[in-house]
Design an enzyme around this catalytic site. Sequence first.
Site, PDB file in Angstrom:
ATOM      1  N   ASP A  22     -52.150 -28.229 -17.699  1.00 29.61           N
ATOM      2  CA  ASP A  22     -50.732 -27.808 -17.438  1.00 29.61           C
ATOM      3  C   ASP A  22     -49.844 -28.964 -17.467  1.00 29.61           C
ATOM      4  OD1 ASP A  22     -48.132 -26.714 -16.835  1.00 29.61           O
ATOM      5  OD2 ASP A  22     -48.717 -26.366 -14.751  1.00 29.61           O
ATOM      6  N   ASP A  26     -45.918 -25.202 -14.751  1.00 30.78           N
ATOM      7  CA  ASP A  26     -45.562 -23.786 -14.534  1.00 30.78           C
ATOM      8  C   ASP A  26     -46.931 -23.205 -14.171  1.00 30.78           C
ATOM      9  OD1 ASP A  26     -46.791 -23.624 -16.941  1.00 30.78           O
ATOM     10  OD2 ASP A  26     -45.230 -22.551 -17.974  1.00 30.78           O
ATOM     11  N   ASP A  30     -50.704 -25.900 -21.401  1.00 33.94           N
ATOM     12  CA  ASP A  30     -49.947 -26.056 -22.578  1.00 33.94           C
ATOM     13  C   ASP A  30     -50.295 -27.154 -23.541  1.00 33.94           C
ATOM     14  OD1 ASP A  30     -48.908 -28.452 -21.185  1.00 33.94           O
ATOM     15  OD2 ASP A  30     -47.807 -27.153 -19.938  1.00 33.94           O
ATOM     16  N   ASP A  99     -57.171 -19.766 -33.903  1.00 36.00           N
ATOM     17  CA  ASP A  99     -57.491 -18.493 -33.706  1.00 36.00           C
ATOM     18  C   ASP A  99     -56.737 -17.491 -34.849  1.00 36.00           C
ATOM     19  OD1 ASP A  99     -58.821 -16.155 -32.515  1.00 36.00           O
ATOM     20  OD2 ASP A  99     -59.241 -17.634 -30.880  1.00 36.00           O
ATOM     21  N   ASP A 207     -60.867 -13.665 -35.236  1.00 33.39           N
ATOM     22  CA  ASP A 207     -60.877 -12.707 -34.235  1.00 33.39           C
ATOM     23  C   ASP A 207     -61.578 -11.445 -34.763  1.00 33.39           C
ATOM     24  OD1 ASP A 207     -60.461 -12.045 -31.367  1.00 33.39           O
ATOM     25  OD2 ASP A 207     -59.208 -10.408 -31.972  1.00 33.39           O
ATOM     26  N   GLU A 266     -65.581 -13.789 -35.844  1.00 32.88           N
ATOM     27  CA  GLU A 266     -66.236 -13.253 -34.748  1.00 32.88           C
ATOM     28  C   GLU A 266     -66.684 -11.696 -35.295  1.00 32.88           C
ATOM     29  OE1 GLU A 266     -65.013 -11.934 -30.088  1.00 32.88           O
ATOM     30  OE2 GLU A 266     -63.914 -11.532 -31.755  1.00 32.88           O
ATOM     31  N   HIS A 338     -64.283 -17.246 -23.870  1.00 33.41           N
ATOM     32  CA  HIS A 338     -63.434 -17.109 -22.920  1.00 33.41           C
ATOM     33  C   HIS A 338     -63.508 -15.357 -22.699  1.00 33.41           C
ATOM     34  CE1 HIS A 338     -62.292 -15.784 -26.840  1.00 33.41           C
ATOM     35  NE2 HIS A 338     -61.385 -14.898 -26.375  1.00 33.41           N
ATOM     36  N   ASP A 339     -64.603 -14.690 -23.118  1.00 37.58           N
ATOM     37  CA  ASP A 339     -64.978 -13.315 -23.019  1.00 37.58           C
ATOM     38  C   ASP A 339     -66.272 -13.132 -22.304  1.00 37.58           C
ATOM     39  OD1 ASP A 339     -62.704 -12.791 -24.653  1.00 37.58           O
ATOM     40  OD2 ASP A 339     -63.887 -12.551 -26.511  1.00 37.58           O
TER      41      ASP A 339
HETATM   42  O1  TEU Z   1     -63.070 -10.178 -28.530  1.00 41.76           O
HETATM   43  C1  TEU Z   1     -63.625  -9.199 -29.379  1.00 41.76           C
HETATM   44  C2  TEU Z   1     -64.838  -8.523 -28.441  1.00 41.76           C
HETATM   45  O2  TEU Z   1     -65.656  -7.700 -29.081  1.00 41.76           O
HETATM   46  C3  TEU Z   1     -65.144  -8.690 -27.021  1.00 41.76           C
HETATM   47  O3  TEU Z   1     -65.585  -9.812 -26.624  1.00 41.76           O
HETATM   48  C4  TEU Z   1     -64.157  -8.270 -26.245  1.00 41.76           C
HETATM   49  O4  TEU Z   1     -63.232  -9.123 -25.664  1.00 41.76           O
HETATM   50  C5  TEU Z   1     -64.654  -7.377 -24.786  1.00 41.76           C
HETATM   51  O5  TEU Z   1     -65.107  -8.238 -24.047  1.00 41.76           O
HETATM   52  C6  TEU Z   1     -65.483  -6.213 -25.222  1.00 41.76           C
HETATM   53  O6  TEU Z   1     -65.837  -5.890 -23.975  1.00 41.76           O
HETATM   54  C7  TEU Z   1     -61.950 -10.673 -29.230  1.00 41.76           C
HETATM   55  C8  TEU Z   1     -61.298 -11.780 -28.368  1.00 41.76           C
HETATM   56  O7  TEU Z   1     -62.158 -12.752 -28.230  1.00 41.76           O
HETATM   57  C9  TEU Z   1     -60.763 -11.056 -27.058  1.00 41.76           C
HETATM   58  O8  TEU Z   1     -60.392 -12.082 -26.098  1.00 41.76           O
HETATM   59  C10 TEU Z   1     -59.751 -10.018 -27.288  1.00 41.76           C
HETATM   60  O9  TEU Z   1     -59.370  -9.427 -26.239  1.00 41.76           O
HETATM   61  C11 TEU Z   1     -60.048  -9.218 -28.169  1.00 41.76           C
HETATM   62  O10 TEU Z   1     -60.952  -9.692 -29.696  1.00 41.76           O
HETATM   63  C12 TEU Z   1     -58.951  -8.317 -28.978  1.00 41.76           C
HETATM   64  O11 TEU Z   1     -58.185  -9.387 -29.758  1.00 41.76           O
END
Ligand code: TEU
Length: 565
Positions: A22, A26, A30, A99, A207, A266, A338-339
């Site tokens: 950051d 804030d 960024d 993305d 995505d 993805e 990030h997921d």
């Molecule tokens: O993720 C799609 C996905 O299938 C999963 O990883 C999902 O985030 C979730 O954890 C299912 O349990 C992509 C992105 O990477 C994610 O951050 C978004 O939330 C999602 O698509 C929707 O755009």
Amino acid sequence: MSSSAWWRSAVVYQIYPRSFADASGDGVGDLVGIRHHLDHLEQLGVDVVWLSPIYRSPMDDNGYDISDYQDIDPLFGTLEDFDELLADVHRRGMKLLMDLVVNHTSDEHPWFVESRSSTDNPKRDWYWWRPARQGGVPGEAGAEPNNWGSFFSGPAWEYDEVTGEYYLHLFSRKQPDLNWENPEVREAVYTMMRWWLDRGVDGFRMDVINLISKDTSLPDGEVRAGEEYGGLGRSVVDGPRVHEFLAEMHREVFGPLDRDLLLVGETPGATVEEARKYTDPRRREIDMVFQFEHVQVDRGASKWDVLPFDMRVLRHVLDRWQQGLADVGWNSLYWDNHDQPRVVSRFGDDGEHRVESAKLLATVLHLQRGTPYIYQGDELGMTNFPFSSIEQFDDLESVNYFHEAVGHGQDPAEVLARLRAMSRDNARTPMQWDDSTHAGFTDATPWLPVNPNHREINAAGQVGVAGSVFEHHRRLTALRHAEPAVVEGDFTLLLPNHEQLFVFTRCHEQTELVVIANFSGQPADLPGVLLDRCAGAELLVGERTEPTMQPWESRVHRRQLPAGD
Ligand code: TEU
């Protein structure tokens, strides 16, 4: 697809901009913050930077809900900041991926605002609108057009009073699905993509790109025991026209350009067979995919049904993908993003053996055949967060699930334990730059708490420090650039039934790399065949050549094979 397969020897670094750095004060990361830390990426030796979404967004799903594809969200900066970042990245010899979130838009995107305004609006058909199911009272529970549940809890349909119909949203109700059947939708998406490529970006991470084609009859899904909704997988995963759409996109957007691009999709739920189709260069669709099987080895029916981790299952799945994409196509290699929860907490040991297990995971990742993706913080061995209450979570998936499960009478402490293991927020806590109050991420209050272990785990304590996780990643990145066997070598699993050791070779021309990883907290004796194989070989990665592997120890040997072998 690009003109050459330059990305086979590349290493990609994923930035989740909200949590990276950051500069504006804030509490949210960024673009200027990213510019301040490009040295870090250059030192690590990565070739490509992928930015999670930075477009204008209401931030219901932290930017994966886009209301303007051709602007930067003020939280992250301006288009001018973006151009400067891109120029800086290019000046350092790196490339930048955006993305691309085009399975859905935000419900605040002008396309959707128009679409929802009336049944005869020209954009009505840009989304999936349907009346209540026959006999159902519009707006009442159970009257949805079909029985699908959304990935983020609740039904996949939202009733809209303006026209008395429902729209489809596989993700949150603020993420309506675009109707790719409509050629105008596809053309609008392609036009937007060309605009970013003209601006100089080097490709896209697409995505949920394998969900864009739906079975247009939208049939009810099977309701499994204990589930409230029907599964939608069969109707939307690798759907009927997805390959046609991707080939069209390639023809329309990438084909005319003579540029070294990287296109990675993805693809949750994609099988090896489908992945071969997506990534076969002759089909001209995309370069590589993120498959999900190896990040589902520790789950049962749903992601919240957490099972104990078993290396043997992981090894089996990875081997299958290595074999499946050996002659055709290409793998993306990743442990987390990030997921997903942090890999060292999930498949390694984030306690006593954190450093060793983070290094082992790095070794096994980088040495497979495919393109490795390092998620920000993994190069430091960052861990899951010690969440203790639901108030500490931000992610809508986690929060929705908690309320739904507790609403159904489940014990809040148990639900919390599942979130602690699997919540996406584990990966989203701020990047740990140093040991100061907010880890050098911000001077303000960070949007998500900094992990208290930043006092010990941070970049300042690792960059240039021998033996650190960072230096280990740097070594592995350099190895890929220098050693053709890392890029091109065949993958062969050895000792496929060993309980602790994950062993494989990568063989190219007369060079064989032998990768040995002790995936356990106990020492492991190397079997004689392996000792013989590595006798006299050069130790490329690792410190020891003793016949017993220490807990979580990993090594890479290189040996020259006699000609004719
Ligand atoms: O993720 C799609 C996905 O299938 C999963 O990883 C999902 O985030 C979730 O954890 C299912 O349990 C992509 C992105 O990477 C994610 O951050 C978004 O939330 C999602 O698509 C929707 O755009």
